[in-house]
Motif scaffolding. Structure first.
Motif, mmCIF file in Angstrom:
data_model
loop_
_atom_site.group_PDB
_atom_site.id
_atom_site.type_symbol
_atom_site.label_atom_id
_atom_site.label_comp_id
_atom_site.label_asym_id
_atom_site.label_seq_id
_atom_site.Cartn_x
_atom_site.Cartn_y
_atom_site.Cartn_z
ATOM 1 N N THR A 190 0.827 -1.215 0.000
ATOM 2 C CA THR A 190 0.000 0.000 0.000
ATOM 3 C C THR A 190 0.861 1.264 0.000
ATOM 4 O OG1 THR A 190 -0.088 0.142 2.411
ATOM 5 C CG2 THR A 190 -1.784 -1.202 1.334
ATOM 6 N N ALA A 191 0.186 2.381 -0.209
ATOM 7 C CA ALA A 191 0.903 3.661 -0.280
ATOM 8 C C ALA A 191 1.338 4.140 1.089
ATOM 9 C CB ALA A 191 -0.008 4.714 -0.899
ATOM 10 N N GLY A 192 2.410 4.891 1.094
ATOM 11 C CA GLY A 192 2.825 5.569 2.325
ATOM 12 C C GLY A 192 2.922 7.042 2.022
ATOM 13 N N ARG A 193 3.116 7.824 3.026
ATOM 14 C CA ARG A 193 3.400 9.260 2.843
ATOM 15 C C ARG A 193 4.596 9.567 3.704
ATOM 16 N NH1 ARG A 193 -1.917 11.442 1.258
ATOM 17 N NH2 ARG A 193 -2.391 9.881 -0.292
ATOM 18 N N LEU A 194 5.167 10.744 3.466
ATOM 19 C CA LEU A 194 6.317 11.122 4.288
ATOM 20 C C LEU A 194 5.886 11.381 5.724
ATOM 21 C CD1 LEU A 194 8.341 13.285 1.795
ATOM 22 C CD2 LEU A 194 8.878 11.006 2.675
ATOM 23 N N ALA A 195 4.653 11.823 5.873
ATOM 24 C CA ALA A 195 4.110 11.999 7.219
ATOM 25 C C ALA A 195 2.673 11.501 7.198
ATOM 26 C CB ALA A 195 4.163 13.467 7.609
ATOM 27 N N ILE A 196 2.173 11.221 8.388
ATOM 28 C CA ILE A 196 0.787 10.755 8.494
ATOM 29 C C ILE A 196 -0.155 11.846 8.000
ATOM 30 C CG2 ILE A 196 -1.003 10.202 10.202
ATOM 31 C CD1 ILE A 196 1.066 8.031 10.075
ATOM 32 N N ASP A 198 -4.562 12.561 6.810
ATOM 33 C CA ASP A 198 -5.909 11.974 6.845
ATOM 34 C C ASP A 198 -6.235 11.221 5.571
ATOM 35 O OD1 ASP A 198 -6.146 13.067 9.264
ATOM 36 O OD2 ASP A 198 -7.428 14.751 8.667
ATOM 37 N N GLU A 199 -5.771 11.802 4.448
ATOM 38 C CA GLU A 199 -6.070 11.191 3.150
ATOM 39 C C GLU A 199 -5.508 9.765 3.081
ATOM 40 O OE1 GLU A 199 -7.985 11.046 -0.165
ATOM 41 O OE2 GLU A 199 -8.088 12.748 1.220
ATOM 42 N N LEU A 200 -4.270 9.636 3.529
ATOM 43 C CA LEU A 200 -3.617 8.315 3.509
ATOM 44 C C LEU A 200 -4.384 7.336 4.398
ATOM 45 C CD1 LEU A 200 -1.156 6.366 3.027
ATOM 46 C CD2 LEU A 200 -0.195 7.327 5.113
ATOM 47 N N MET A 201 -4.723 7.790 5.595
ATOM 48 C CA MET A 201 -5.398 6.895 6.530
ATOM 49 C C MET A 201 -6.764 6.478 5.998
ATOM 50 S SD MET A 201 -3.540 6.000 8.795
ATOM 51 C CE MET A 201 -1.975 6.414 9.471
ATOM 52 N N SER A 231 4.293 7.160 14.272
ATOM 53 C CA SER A 231 3.563 6.576 13.141
ATOM 54 C C SER A 231 2.846 5.314 13.596
ATOM 55 C CB SER A 231 4.481 6.325 11.941
ATOM 56 O OG SER A 231 5.321 5.234 12.162
ATOM 57 N N ALA A 232 3.470 4.549 14.480
ATOM 58 C CA ALA A 232 2.816 3.330 14.971
ATOM 59 C C ALA A 232 1.517 3.692 15.668
ATOM 60 C CB ALA A 232 3.739 2.589 15.939
ATOM 61 N N SER A 233 1.546 4.779 16.430
ATOM 62 C CA SER A 233 0.363 5.199 17.155
ATOM 63 C C SER A 233 -0.751 5.580 16.176
ATOM 64 C CB SER A 233 0.771 6.376 18.038
ATOM 65 O OG SER A 233 -0.310 6.878 18.696
ATOM 66 N N ALA A 234 -0.408 6.316 15.128
ATOM 67 C CA ALA A 234 -1.424 6.752 14.154
ATOM 68 C C ALA A 234 -1.987 5.562 13.368
ATOM 69 C CB ALA A 234 -0.810 7.772 13.198
ATOM 70 N N PHE A 235 -1.132 4.682 12.890
ATOM 71 C CA PHE A 235 -1.615 3.526 12.122
ATOM 72 C C PHE A 235 -2.453 2.608 13.012
ATOM 73 C CE2 PHE A 235 1.774 4.751 9.175
ATOM 74 C CZ PHE A 235 1.154 4.563 7.958
ATOM 75 N N ASN A 236 -2.031 2.495 14.255
ATOM 76 C CA ASN A 236 -2.746 1.619 15.174
ATOM 77 C C ASN A 236 -4.152 2.138 15.488
ATOM 78 O OD1 ASN A 236 -2.646 -0.715 17.028
ATOM 79 N ND2 ASN A 236 -2.967 0.876 18.553
ATOM 80 N N SER A 237 -4.308 3.471 15.498
ATOM 81 C CA SER A 237 -5.648 4.019 15.752
ATOM 82 C C SER A 237 -6.557 3.799 14.550
ATOM 83 C CB SER A 237 -5.607 5.525 16.015
ATOM 84 O OG SER A 237 -4.594 5.850 16.868
ATOM 85 N N ALA A 238 -5.962 3.819 13.355
ATOM 86 C CA ALA A 238 -6.788 3.727 12.144
ATOM 87 C C ALA A 238 -7.091 2.287 11.735
ATOM 88 C CB ALA A 238 -6.083 4.454 10.993
ATOM 89 N N LEU A 239 -6.171 1.392 12.011
ATOM 90 C CA LEU A 239 -6.308 0.023 11.504
ATOM 91 C C LEU A 239 -6.143 -0.987 12.634
ATOM 92 C CD1 LEU A 239 -3.803 0.463 8.562
ATOM 93 C CD2 LEU A 239 -6.266 0.139 8.259
#
Ligand code: GDP
Length: 295
Positions: A190-196, A198-201, A231-239
């Motif tokens: 999947t795609a990544g971004r340089l920073a977290i 909303d669009e990516l999530m 980043s782990a915290s952000a991805f973990n909240s979304a997925l």
């Protein structure tokens, strides 16, 4: 301030080294430094408290204080507790019998997702599975080419669609193609971004919801320290994550951030990346990582 968790812990050990017989006060000073080192390395407060309670209990006993080498005893105790909090170990990739298993890799751009897709394919091939790669990183056209190159190198089929803008459609078509071709493990890059952002999530949540991968793995760059934790915290909240893969541990990074990543996600660390080559993926071993942090 310490440069890293490892430096901080080394200072703590040094403070009691060579003291010969230790007093309780000496040991308390050493333990306070261990605690400070962990807090400065952004290991979460709760983790540090639990960790220190166990380490203190083990270190303040007469057996340690009266031992000939209390410094070595403290290193041993800290090592043992690090192993505890880095576990439990579960490095399996659950594969469904007679069906297609879908693995989704996510993470920031540059974390090593595409490379890790290749490494996992190689591992799965060694385990007699039949992997299939799907290029769903539509943000970075080079990623699609990179995945094709990896696929050719490995003899693993790759699905991509340069005319499609919707990653969900690419994933769906990729999974269908994999079934058609008789593959049994699909890996979505999947795609990544340089920073977290909303669009990516939102995009990743869409893929997660509509494709329903069996396993979602977060790929984090071990060189980035606190960024890896954020980043782990952000991805973990979304997925709903099922595992973490930490890359680039072949460099100087000691991997102290993994303690916090582990705490934030509460999922097992599955693998570590130890180089750019396709065979540079190791099953996670808490003993090895604890030793590395204490090196
Ligand atoms: P992506 O944007 O997340 O897909 O990241 P890539 O897979 O393109 O990797 C970014 C860079 O990191 C590439 O130059 C990779 O070769 C490199 N890389 C990936 N994993 C590792 C690793 O475990 N060790 C080292 N040294 N480099 C790695």
């Amino acid at each position: 301030m310490f440069e890293s968790l490892s430096d901080g812990l080394q200072s703590a050990f040094k403070s009691i080294r060579g003291k010969g017989k230790l007093t309780e006060a000496n040991m308390r000073d050493g333990l306070q430094m261990v605690e400070q080192a962990m807090l400065e390395a952004d290991v979460s407060y709760q983790v540090v408290q639990d960790f220190m309670a166990k380490v203190t209990q083990a270190a303040m006993g007469q057996k340690v204080l009266l031992s000939l080498r209390p410094h070595e005893e403290l290193v041993r105790i800290v090592h043992q507790e690090l192993i505890e909090i880095l576990g439990p170990v579960d490095v399996s990739i659950p594969i469904k019998a007679g069906q297609v298993t879908v693995l989704m890799l996510c993470g920031l751009q540059g974390a090593g997702k595409t490379t890790t897709c290749g490494k996992l394919s190689q591992l799965l091939k060694e385990q007699k599975a039949s992997p299939f790669l799907v290029a769903a990183d539509l943000q970075r056209p080079a990623a699609i080419q990179q995945l094709h190159t990896l696929g050719e190198q490995l003899g693993v089929p790759v699905y991509s669609d340069l005319n499609e803008q919707d990653p969900v459609k690419v994933c769906r078509a990729g999974v269908a193609k994999a079934k058609e071709q008789g593959a049994n493990v699909v890996i979505l890059d999947t795609a990544g971004r340089l920073a977290i952002d909303d669009e990516l999530m939102k995009q990743l949540c869409e893929i997660d919801k509509k494709i329903g991968p069996d396993q979602v793995y977060l790929v984090v760059d071990g060189m980035t320290g606190q960024d890896a934790v954020n980043s782990a915290s952000a991805f973990n909240s979304a997925l709903e994550l099922d595992g973490v893969i930490m890359t680039k541990l072949d460099g100087d990074a000691r991997g102290g951030a993994l303690l916090s990543v582990k705490h934030v996600t509460q999922v097992p660390v599955k693998f570590i990346g130890t180089g750019e080559h396709l065979d540079a993926l190791e099953a996670f071993r808490p003993e090895g990582m604890a030793g590395r942090i204490l090196e």
